[in-house]
Design a protein around this motif. Structure first.
Motif, PDB file in Angstrom:
ATOM      1  N   UNK A 181      -3.499  -1.962  -2.878  1.00 29.17           N
ATOM      2  CA  UNK A 181      -4.844  -1.397  -2.736  1.00 29.17           C
ATOM      3  C   UNK A 181      -5.534  -1.243  -4.082  1.00 29.17           C
ATOM      4  N   UNK A 182      -6.863  -1.320  -4.058  1.00 27.47           N
ATOM      5  CA  UNK A 182      -7.685  -1.168  -5.254  1.00 27.47           C
ATOM      6  C   UNK A 182      -9.105  -0.863  -4.806  1.00 27.47           C
ATOM      7  N   UNK A 183      -9.981  -0.657  -5.770  1.00 22.07           N
ATOM      8  CA  UNK A 183     -11.400  -0.407  -5.501  1.00 22.07           C
ATOM      9  C   UNK A 183     -12.231  -1.599  -5.949  1.00 22.07           C
ATOM     10  N   UNK A 184     -13.255  -1.957  -5.158  1.00 19.24           N
ATOM     11  CA  UNK A 184     -14.179  -3.009  -5.553  1.00 19.24           C
ATOM     12  C   UNK A 184     -15.538  -2.381  -5.851  1.00 19.24           C
ATOM     13  N   UNK A 185     -16.157  -2.819  -6.946  1.00 21.46           N
ATOM     14  CA  UNK A 185     -17.459  -2.327  -7.383  1.00 21.46           C
ATOM     15  C   UNK A 185     -18.385  -3.505  -7.642  1.00 21.46           C
ATOM     16  N   UNK A 186     -19.684  -3.277  -7.480  1.00 26.93           N
ATOM     17  CA  UNK A 186     -20.703  -4.211  -7.951  1.00 26.93           C
ATOM     18  C   UNK A 186     -21.576  -3.449  -8.937  1.00 26.93           C
ATOM     19  N   UNK A 187     -21.702  -3.982 -10.148  1.00 27.57           N
ATOM     20  CA  UNK A 187     -22.446  -3.313 -11.209  1.00 27.57           C
ATOM     21  C   UNK A 187     -23.692  -4.123 -11.547  1.00 27.57           C
ATOM     22  N   UNK A 227     -21.997   0.308  -8.245  1.00 30.22           N
ATOM     23  CA  UNK A 227     -22.037   0.818  -6.879  1.00 30.22           C
ATOM     24  C   UNK A 227     -20.933   1.856  -6.714  1.00 30.22           C
ATOM     25  N   UNK A 228     -20.946   2.555  -5.609  1.00 36.21           N
ATOM     26  CA  UNK A 228     -19.787   3.350  -5.212  1.00 36.21           C
ATOM     27  C   UNK A 228     -18.671   2.377  -4.840  1.00 36.21           C
ATOM     28  N   UNK A 229     -17.447   2.662  -5.263  1.00 30.12           N
ATOM     29  CA  UNK A 229     -16.326   1.772  -4.993  1.00 30.12           C
ATOM     30  C   UNK A 229     -15.842   1.856  -3.560  1.00 30.12           C
ATOM     31  N   UNK A 230     -15.385   0.731  -3.055  1.00 25.30           N
ATOM     32  CA  UNK A 230     -14.791   0.670  -1.715  1.00 25.30           C
ATOM     33  C   UNK A 230     -13.320   0.276  -1.837  1.00 25.30           C
ATOM     34  N   UNK A 231     -12.464   0.947  -1.064  1.00 25.64           N
ATOM     35  CA  UNK A 231     -11.041   0.638  -1.093  1.00 25.64           C
ATOM     36  C   UNK A 231     -10.780  -0.664  -0.348  1.00 25.64           C
ATOM     37  N   UNK A 232     -10.084  -1.572  -1.012  1.00 21.07           N
ATOM     38  CA  UNK A 232      -9.792  -2.886  -0.424  1.00 21.07           C
ATOM     39  C   UNK A 232      -8.311  -3.206  -0.670  1.00 21.07           C
ATOM     40  N   UNK A 233      -7.873  -4.325  -0.116  1.00 25.55           N
ATOM     41  CA  UNK A 233      -6.497  -4.783  -0.328  1.00 25.55           C
ATOM     42  C   UNK A 233      -6.525  -6.065  -1.148  1.00 25.55           C
ATOM     43  N   UNK A 276       0.780  -1.226   0.000  1.00 22.79           N
ATOM     44  CA  UNK A 276       0.000   0.000   0.000  1.00 22.79           C
ATOM     45  C   UNK A 276       0.809   1.272   0.000  1.00 22.79           C
ATOM     46  N   UNK A 277       2.127   1.181   0.037  1.00 25.92           N
ATOM     47  CA  UNK A 277       2.981   2.362  -0.033  1.00 25.92           C
ATOM     48  C   UNK A 277       3.145   2.804  -1.487  1.00 25.92           C
ATOM     49  N   UNK A 312     -10.850  -2.680  -9.491  1.00 22.31           N
ATOM     50  CA  UNK A 312     -10.144  -1.739 -10.364  1.00 22.31           C
ATOM     51  C   UNK A 312      -9.033  -1.056  -9.583  1.00 22.31           C
ATOM     52  N   UNK A 313      -7.847  -1.045 -10.165  1.00 21.96           N
ATOM     53  CA  UNK A 313      -6.761  -0.208  -9.652  1.00 21.96           C
ATOM     54  C   UNK A 313      -6.677   1.016 -10.565  1.00 21.96           C
ATOM     55  N   UNK A 314      -7.012   2.210 -10.050  1.00 19.85           N
ATOM     56  CA  UNK A 314      -7.032   3.387 -10.935  1.00 19.85           C
ATOM     57  C   UNK A 314      -5.661   3.788 -11.471  1.00 19.85           C
ATOM     58  N   UNK A 315      -4.595   3.469 -10.745  1.00 21.77           N
ATOM     59  CA  UNK A 315      -3.254   3.716 -11.248  1.00 21.77           C
ATOM     60  C   UNK A 315      -2.708   5.088 -10.900  1.00 21.77           C
ATOM     61  N   UNK A 316      -1.492   5.316 -11.366  1.00 22.40           N
ATOM     62  CA  UNK A 316      -0.743   6.560 -11.158  1.00 22.40           C
ATOM     63  C   UNK A 316      -0.737   7.312 -12.477  1.00 22.40           C
TER      64      UNK A 316
END
Length: 647
Positions: free
Chosen positions: A566-572, A578-584, A112-113, A517-521
């Motif tokens: 870290x990444x975001x999880x969605x349910x479509x 859905x609104x994404x939640x930050x997960x590992x 996560x760094x 989804x990992x939005x990236x840098x």
């Protein structure tokens, strides 16, 4: 000896089962905190620093990184060139990036760094070299950043700051960062460390043999840390800066530089040439938009990379005295490559208009947003008579476009329902997906230093926008049962959707899916590390009350499909995420990731209405328990099979 082997295998199997079930469920996502302008842009404020680099660090915090310049906001008695934006409160704070981060690369480690690697020498007014490189001299009091590895552990309490790794990088300007794989001869294991690739020693519009750094290295360091030579980088001057790089499900890396393409086997440090990319150069400064398309059960998690736009500039033209970029038209060409299957590019539907410096942003509904950039020229700036002010690009494209990978050939791009921005986003603009499905768009600064004024065509830009998808204001699914972390294989889990989540129609469960989804840098029209992975799922739905349970597998047992971190999880559901939640993803530790078996999901079914209108909620609960029980059976069977083999 056999007993020791069997004992170790048995323990490993039990640990895999235990770890896979240790993830806790998280609170259901709610609704967005605001209403938006579907298909349009909204200016939400001005950033403290120009967004040359941009990434989402937590659900609420976006981090900006700029080059050293005379930004009006100060920190520690010098101009700030980094900041944090809190989404919920729409407030900001300056941060100290410590050394010059001009044209650095970035990505996130498996723990996560976040890393920000490389940069430029210390500078003064106009971007000219400072009299001292140690940060002791004004006006900007910045230190040389070319060997820096800046690190950040994102937070929500305002107490996190950038710090420097004690282990430096080589001098790298315009480097690319990609998640790397440690591997043995027989199998590949992703460990969440980072590959640092390419760049140059001192900078410039394009590279040259006197300052080229055609190598890659690892962080944390691997072996004695000696950089490894890359033949593709050495042979693709002068357009080999910010080489385009993706970790493939095979464990190899795809590298695209100038016209050339290879896959890199990190077990042997060997490169295998693929076909040259057709029709246009895609790397900086041609700066096409690039994205790995969604990895899904339907495509067997096979990676296809899309390249759109750029410039058809032949290698000898980059340094020709009569090459004036702002007069040179961009390309509308799109091509795609599936490198684990074939080394040959396939032509894809072209962009609706020619475009350079374009960002491709993966949205949670599976579509790809194209925005930013111009129709003429390239990335870069300079003090030349033919520049537009300082800009090497011209004629900004204000209207975004949408790519649907599932649409029929000839109709994959659309601009229907999409409004234009009012802000030109040229060189040094960035964009990143946010948890609510909007996209933050900021930056644009084709200038050597802070440059504003009524007569400046492309100024240092601070205006920051949100772009809103068409479904932004729709009622969002609020799934229950999502996990805080996701393993590579392991027990399935159940996600409950109520009648509102299914929009009152049980048949909508057939469209539902879970994605990570990992939005990236984001920098230089790339989102390093951006990736979309759909989890395998089935469903049990209940026509009596229009509710359903999604039975969802963990990630495939291959960390190369989605690296840990870290990444975001969605349910479509019915095209509305859905609104994404930050997960590992993974175990949160840099190192070999535990791999577990994948249990078979129950078959999908819709339980028909009963004569008495029976409530199906009891079955929902039973479905959740069955998934866990099935996994324990699978785990015990795995242990038993190990003992059987040993005997």
């Amino acid at each position: 000896m056999h007993r020791h082997i069997l004992s170790a295998c048995s323990i490993a199997a039990l640990v895999a089962v235990s770890n896979a079930q240790s993830a806790t469920t998280i609170a259901p996502p709610g609704q967005p905190l605001k209403t938006g302008v579907p298909g349009g842009f909204e200016i939400i404020g001005e950033s403290l620093v120009s967004a040359q680099q941009l990434f989402l660090g937590t659900e609420d915090k976006v981090y900006f990184v700029d080059k050293v310049e005379a930004n009006p906001t100060l920190i520690n008695n010098h101009p700030a060139w980094a900041s944090e934006w809190a989404l919920a409160s729409n407030t900001q704070r300056p941060m100290d990036a410590l050394t010059n981060s001009f044209c650095a690369g970035g990505n996130v480690l498996g723990n996560g760094t976040w890393l920000n690697v490389g940069g430029n020498q210390a500078v003064q007014w106009g971007g000219e070299p400072a009299q001292a490189q140690d940060g002791t001299v004004g006006p900007y009091f910045n230190a040389d950043g070319r060997t820096s590895i800046r690190m950040l552990d994102p937070c929500d309490d305002g107490n996190c700051e950038w710090y420097l790794s004690p282990v430096p990088s080589q001098q790298r300007w315009y480097p690319t960062l990609a998640h790397k794989v440690f591997s043995s001869i027989s199998e590949t294991l992703q460990d969440g460390s980072v590959l640092i690739l390419g760049g140059c020693l001192n900078g410039g519009y394009v590279n040259d043999r006197f300052q080229d750094n055609p190598t890659y290295q690892f962080f944390p360091p691997r072996g004695d840390g000696t950089p490894i030579q890359s033949p593709i980088l050495a042979s693709t001057l002068p357009a080999n800066l910010y080489p385009l790089t993706w970790l493939l499900p095979s464990g190899n890396l795809l590298i695209q530089s100038n016209w050339a393409t290879v896959t890199l086997n990190l077990a042997t440090n060997t490169e295998t040439p693929l076909d040259n990319i057709p029709e246009a150069v895609r790397v900086y400064p041609a700066s096409a938009g690039t994205v790995m398309l969604p990895l899904t059960p339907a495509n067997n998690y096979t990676a296809t990379v899309l390249f759109c736009g750029g410039s058809n500039v032949q290698t000898d033209r980059w340094t020709a005295p009569d090459f004036h970029p702002p007069t040179y038209p961009a390309s509308a060409s799109c091509v795609k490559l599936t490198p684990d299957v074939s080394g040959t590019y396939a032509r894809e539907d072209p962009l609706p208009e020619i475009r350079v410096m374009v960002n491709l942003i993966q949205l949670p509904d599976g579509k790809v947003l194209a925005l930013n950039g111009g129709q003429l020229g390239t990335a870069g700036y300079g003090n030349t008579t033919w520049a537009i002010g300082h800009s090497y690009g011209d004629r900004p494209v204000m209207k975004p476009a949408m790519y649907d990978p599932n649409a029929a050939a000839g109709s994959k791009w659309s601009t229907e329902g999409l409004a234009e921005s009012t802000v030109a986003r040229m060189y040094h603009s960035s964009a990143v997906l946010l948890p609510d499905g909007s996209v933050m768009v900021s930056g644009s600064n084709p200038n050597p230093d802070y440059t504003v004024g009524p007569d400046v065509q492309f100024p240092t830009e601070y205006r920051t926008e949100l772009w809103y998808p068409s479904w932004y204001n729709d009622r969002r699914p609020e799934p229950q049962g999502l996990l805080s972390s996701y393993s590579y294989g392991g027990p399935s889990f159940d996600v409950t959707l109520d009648a509102e989540d299914l929009f009152g129609d049980v048949e909508n469960i057939k469209s539902a899916f879970v994605s990570i989804i990992r939005p990236g840098f984001s920098t230089h029209n790339m989102n390093m590390g951006q990736r979309f992975v759909q989890l395998e799922s089935t469903y049990t739905a209940y026509a009596d009350n229009n509710t359903a349970v999604l039975h969802v597998s963990q990630l495939p047992p291959n960390p190369s499909i989605l690296a840990p971190g870290p990444a975001l999880v969605f349910v479509t559901v019915k095209g509305v995420p859905s609104v994404g939640k930050m997960i590992m993803v993974g175990n949160g530790v840099i190192g070999d990731q535990p791999i577990a078996q994948v249990p078979t999901l129950v078959a999908s079914q819709i339980v028909a209405k009963t004569a008495g209108g029976k409530d199906g909620s009891g079955n929902n609960s039973a479905a959740g328990r069955v998934g866990v029980a099935e996994w324990w059976v699978a785990g015990l069977m795995m242990i038993a099979s190990v003992f059987a083999l040993g005997s």
